[in-house]
Design an enzyme around this catalytic site. Structure first.
Site, PDB file in Angstrom:
ATOM      1  N   CYS A  56       0.758  -1.127   0.016  1.00 40.97           N
ATOM      2  CA  CYS A  56      -0.006   0.019  -0.052  1.00 40.97           C
ATOM      3  C   CYS A  56       0.769   1.364  -0.226  1.00 40.97           C
ATOM      4  CB  CYS A  56      -0.949  -0.091   1.099  1.00 40.97           C
ATOM      5  SG  CYS A  56      -0.383   0.206   2.817  1.00 40.97           S
ATOM      6  N   HIS A  75      -3.038   0.650   7.063  1.00 43.23           N
ATOM      7  CA  HIS A  75      -3.068   0.389   5.616  1.00 43.23           C
ATOM      8  C   HIS A  75      -3.510   1.982   5.259  1.00 43.23           C
ATOM      9  CE1 HIS A  75      -4.082  -1.533   1.948  1.00 43.23           C
ATOM     10  NE2 HIS A  75      -5.276  -1.113   1.830  1.00 43.23           N
ATOM     11  N   HIS A 116      -6.007   1.217  -3.739  1.00 43.89           N
ATOM     12  CA  HIS A 116      -5.064   0.690  -2.770  1.00 43.89           C
ATOM     13  C   HIS A 116      -4.632  -0.705  -3.308  1.00 43.89           C
ATOM     14  CE1 HIS A 116      -7.974  -2.086  -0.090  1.00 43.89           C
ATOM     15  NE2 HIS A 116      -8.835  -1.461  -1.246  1.00 43.89           N
TER      16      HIS A 116
END
Length: 168
Positions: A77, A128, A140
């Protein structure tokens, strides 16, 4: 706001031009510690923010790879975010999700705009991150075995996560 500094050649205008250049060219943008006002400061132009979103969308389907930061090697990510921001805006975000949580200015969900970062996780320990691309969607690199994908913030899973937003 864009400032254009043009030196003037007329002898009488030189002192005025010098003063304008000093005022117009030496203003410093707010730092990360400066409180956000309204929609938040951004060093990204609207065109750069749009390019970031379009480029991120173009990477949907790229394989996930822990530590990956190129389309050829795959992305995690933060690697996806770093690659897109560097290639489209010349901005080098921090490499880890933990450091992305303090990158740029905090913005509210109501002020969210294309190119902003979506950070997931509680408090000082984000887990994240993705790139907001508009209409409640973000791009993502979610997990091992997966690919870069487009998701909805309002989806059953993501809407239950603690979320914050940052504007580089």
């Amino acid at each position: 706001m864009r400032r254009v500094c043009v030196p003037l050649c007329l002898p009488l205008a030189v002192p005025l031009a010098a003063a304008l250049l000093l005022v117009g060219c030496t203003t410093t943008p707010p730092s990360a510690s400066t409180p956000s006002r309204g929609t938040g400061y951004s060093r990204l132009s609207p065109d750069q923010a749009s390019d970031i979103a379009i480029h991120a969308l173009g990477l949907v389907g790229t394989p996930y790879r822990y530590g990956g930061n190129t389309p050829d090697s795959g992305f995690d990510c933060s690697g996806l975010i770093g690659y897109v921001y560097k290639s489209r805006a010349g901005v080098a975000p921090p490499r880890t999700v933990a450091m992305l949580g303090d990158f740029g200015q905090s913005v509210s969900a109501g002020d969210l705009r294309t190119g902003d970062l979506v950070i997931f996780g509680a408090g000082r320990n984000p887990t994240h991150a993705g790139i907001y691309v508009g209409e409640g969607r973000f791009v993502h690199a979610p997990s091992t075995g997966g690919t870069v994908r487009l998701d909805q913030l309002a989806s059953n899973y993501w809407s239950k996560q603690k979320t914050s937003f940052r504007r580089p």
